[in-house]
Design a protein around this motif. Structure first.
Motif, PDB file in Angstrom:
ATOM      1  N   GLY A   5      78.357  10.689  57.374  1.00  0.00           N
ATOM      2  CA  GLY A   5      77.046  10.110  57.083  1.00  0.00           C
ATOM      3  C   GLY A   5      76.919   9.580  55.671  1.00  0.00           C
ATOM      4  O   GLY A   5      75.875   9.034  55.300  1.00  0.00           O
TER       5      GLY A   5
ATOM      6  N   PHE B 189      64.716  13.255  54.016  1.00  0.00           N
ATOM      7  CA  PHE B 189      65.167  12.862  55.348  1.00  0.00           C
ATOM      8  C   PHE B 189      65.447  14.126  56.156  1.00  0.00           C
ATOM      9  O   PHE B 189      66.043  15.070  55.655  1.00  0.00           O
ATOM     10  CB  PHE B 189      66.446  12.027  55.268  1.00  0.00           C
ATOM     11  CG  PHE B 189      67.171  11.924  56.585  1.00  0.00           C
ATOM     12  CD1 PHE B 189      66.717  11.065  57.574  1.00  0.00           C
ATOM     13  CD2 PHE B 189      68.288  12.704  56.843  1.00  0.00           C
ATOM     14  CE1 PHE B 189      67.369  10.987  58.799  1.00  0.00           C
ATOM     15  CE2 PHE B 189      68.950  12.638  58.063  1.00  0.00           C
ATOM     16  CZ  PHE B 189      68.494  11.769  59.049  1.00  0.00           C
TER      17      PHE B 189
ATOM     18  N   SER C 106      66.880  15.221  60.171  1.00  0.00           N
ATOM     19  CA  SER C 106      67.313  14.863  61.521  1.00  0.00           C
ATOM     20  C   SER C 106      67.039  16.011  62.495  1.00  0.00           C
ATOM     21  O   SER C 106      67.366  15.913  63.667  1.00  0.00           O
ATOM     22  CB  SER C 106      68.808  14.528  61.541  1.00  0.00           C
ATOM     23  OG  SER C 106      69.586  15.678  61.258  1.00  0.00           O
TER      24      SER C 106
ATOM     25  N   CYS D 240      63.949   6.520  62.156  1.00  0.00           N
ATOM     26  CA  CYS D 240      65.242   5.929  62.471  1.00  0.00           C
ATOM     27  C   CYS D 240      65.718   6.445  63.823  1.00  0.00           C
ATOM     28  O   CYS D 240      65.221   7.455  64.324  1.00  0.00           O
ATOM     29  CB  CYS D 240      66.273   6.243  61.394  1.00  0.00           C
ATOM     30  SG  CYS D 240      66.738   7.983  61.299  1.00  0.00           S
TER      31      CYS D 240
ATOM     32  N   ILE E 296      72.036   8.146  61.780  1.00  0.00           N
ATOM     33  CA  ILE E 296      72.368   8.797  60.508  1.00  0.00           C
ATOM     34  C   ILE E 296      72.971  10.166  60.796  1.00  0.00           C
ATOM     35  O   ILE E 296      72.303  11.044  61.331  1.00  0.00           O
ATOM     36  CB  ILE E 296      71.120   8.936  59.604  1.00  0.00           C
ATOM     37  CG1 ILE E 296      70.563   7.538  59.274  1.00  0.00           C
ATOM     38  CG2 ILE E 296      71.463   9.690  58.324  1.00  0.00           C
ATOM     39  CD1 ILE E 296      69.274   7.567  58.455  1.00  0.00           C
TER      40      ILE E 296
ATOM     41  N   TYR F 172      69.512   4.877  53.620  1.00  0.00           N
ATOM     42  CA  TYR F 172      68.919   5.362  54.870  1.00  0.00           C
ATOM     43  C   TYR F 172      67.600   4.646  55.161  1.00  0.00           C
ATOM     44  O   TYR F 172      67.269   4.399  56.328  1.00  0.00           O
ATOM     45  CB  TYR F 172      68.696   6.883  54.785  1.00  0.00           C
ATOM     46  CG  TYR F 172      69.961   7.693  54.877  1.00  0.00           C
ATOM     47  CD1 TYR F 172      71.185   7.112  55.180  1.00  0.00           C
ATOM     48  CD2 TYR F 172      69.942   9.074  54.653  1.00  0.00           C
ATOM     49  CE1 TYR F 172      72.341   7.872  55.253  1.00  0.00           C
ATOM     50  CE2 TYR F 172      71.093   9.837  54.735  1.00  0.00           C
ATOM     51  CZ  TYR F 172      72.287   9.226  55.028  1.00  0.00           C
ATOM     52  OH  TYR F 172      73.428   9.979  55.112  1.00  0.00           O
TER      53      TYR F 172
ATOM     54  N   SER G 201      65.928   2.345  58.597  1.00  0.00           N
ATOM     55  CA  SER G 201      64.748   2.930  59.237  1.00  0.00           C
ATOM     56  C   SER G 201      63.596   1.925  59.283  1.00  0.00           C
ATOM     57  O   SER G 201      63.616   0.907  58.597  1.00  0.00           O
ATOM     58  CB  SER G 201      64.299   4.188  58.462  1.00  0.00           C
ATOM     59  OG  SER G 201      65.373   5.089  58.304  1.00  0.00           O
TER      60      SER G 201
END
Length: 260
Positions: free
Chosen positions: A100, A145, A147, A201, A206, A252, A256
Motif C-alpha cells: 500500500g 484513513f 480501512s 474510496c 488502498i 490516498y 478517493s
C-alpha cells in the motif's frame, strides 16, 4: 576505491555517525565527541581515517565534509536511515504487507525516524493507542484513513468537528456506510462542520489498515503478509515522519471521492 569508501563509511559506527553529524555542518572535535561515545583519542583515530580517505577535511579548529564526502553522504544517508528503521524492528517489518506504500515513499522509509511498535493486549484490541487519543484531543489538524471500522472513530471525529478542528477523514466504502447508517448523530456533526472533510474510496483500492497524522505524531498500521489485520501499529513523533505520512495521505486522497 569503491570498496575502501564503503568500508570506511559502514564498518565503523563512530565513523558513520560522525559523517552524518558533519552533513549538518562543520564541527570541532569536542562537538563531535559530545554527540558520540568514546574518548577524544578514539574519536581522533576515526577522524584521521576519514581525512585519509578524503571524506572530511580540517579548516582551522573544525572538521567538515569534503565535496566527495558530501556527495557520498547525501546518497548514503537515506540507506542508513532505512537500515536503522528496518533493523530495529526486523521481525515486525518482515511480516508486513507494504504494497500500500508507493515506491517513492518506500524509498523514504527512513524518514519515519525513531518509531515505537504498538501491540495492544486482548483487553484493548479495538482501542486506538493512548498516544493517538491524547494527540487528537490537543491537535488543530488531523488527517486519517481507516480501512476497518474503529469503534471510537465516530465519537473521536465528531468531537473534533464540534470543536471545529480541521481534519480530513478517508474511509473505505463499507466503513463509510456503517458510519453514516449506524452513527447518524456523529456523522451529521462531521458533515455540518466547515473544517471537516469526509472522503470515500473503494474497499480494495488502498492496501493499508490505518493512517493518522496529527500536529505531533504519525501512526500507520499495515496488514500482515497473510492479509490479516493484527492491530499492530507504528508510531513516530518525528517531523520527518509526519511529512512522510502527509505525502502518503495526499496520494490516498487523490484515489478517493469527497462526500458532499
Amino acid at each position: 576505491m569503491k570498496t575502501e569508501l564503503m568500508s570506511t563509511v559502514f564498518l565503523s559506527e563512530k565513523r558513520k555517525m560522525a559523517l552524518l553529524m558533519l552533513l549538518e555542518g562543520p564541527a570541532t572535535v569536542d562537538e563531535i565527541k559530545d554527540s558520540l561515545t568514546g574518548t577524544t583519542s578514539a574519536i581522533m583515530a576515526q577522524i584521521k581515517i576519514l581525512i585519509e580517505e578524503g571524506l572530511i577535511e580540517q579548516k582551522e579548529d573544525k572538521y567538515g565534509l569534503t565535496f566527495v564526502g558530501r556527495i557520498i553522504l547525501k546518497k548514503v544517508k537515506p540507506l542508513i536511515e532505512a537500515l536503522n528503521i528496518l533493523e530495529e524492528n526486523k521481525e515486525f517489518w518482515g511480516t508486513r504487507d507494504l504494497s500500500g506504500i508507493p515506491d517513492l515513499l518506500l524509498d523514504r522509509i527512513g524518514d519515519l525516524g525513531k518509531v515505537m511498535v504498538y501491540e495492544p493486549d486482548l483487553n484493548h484490541l479495538f482501542e486506538p493507542p493512548k498516544e493517538l487519543l491524547t494527540s487528537l484531543k490537543e491537535t488543530k489538524n488531523a488527517c486519517t484513513f481507516y480501512s476497518y471500522f474503529c469503534p471510537s472513530c465516530p465519537n473521536n471525529y465528531s468531537e473534533l468537528a464540534n470543536k471545529e478542528v480541521k481534519f480530513d477523514l478517508i474511509l473505505t466504502q463499507s466503513v463509510y456506510e456503517r458510519l453514516r447508517d449506524e452513527y447518524a448523530e456523529q456523522y451529521n456533526a462531521m458533515m455540518r462542520s466547515a473544517n471537516s472533510n469526509l472522503f470515500v474510496c473503494d474497499d480494495n483500492i488502498i492496501k493499508l489498515g490505518a493512517l493518522s497524522i496529527t500536529d505531533n505524531l504519525m501512526l500507520i498500521a499495515f496488514f500482515n503478509k497473510k492479509g490479516i489485520f493484527d492491530h499492530k501499529k507504528v508510531i513516530s513523533f518525528e517531523d520527518s515522519a509526519r511529512k512522510w505520512g502527509k505525502d502518503l495521505f495526499e496520494q490516498y486522497k487523490e484515489m478517493s471521492e469527497k462526500v458532499k
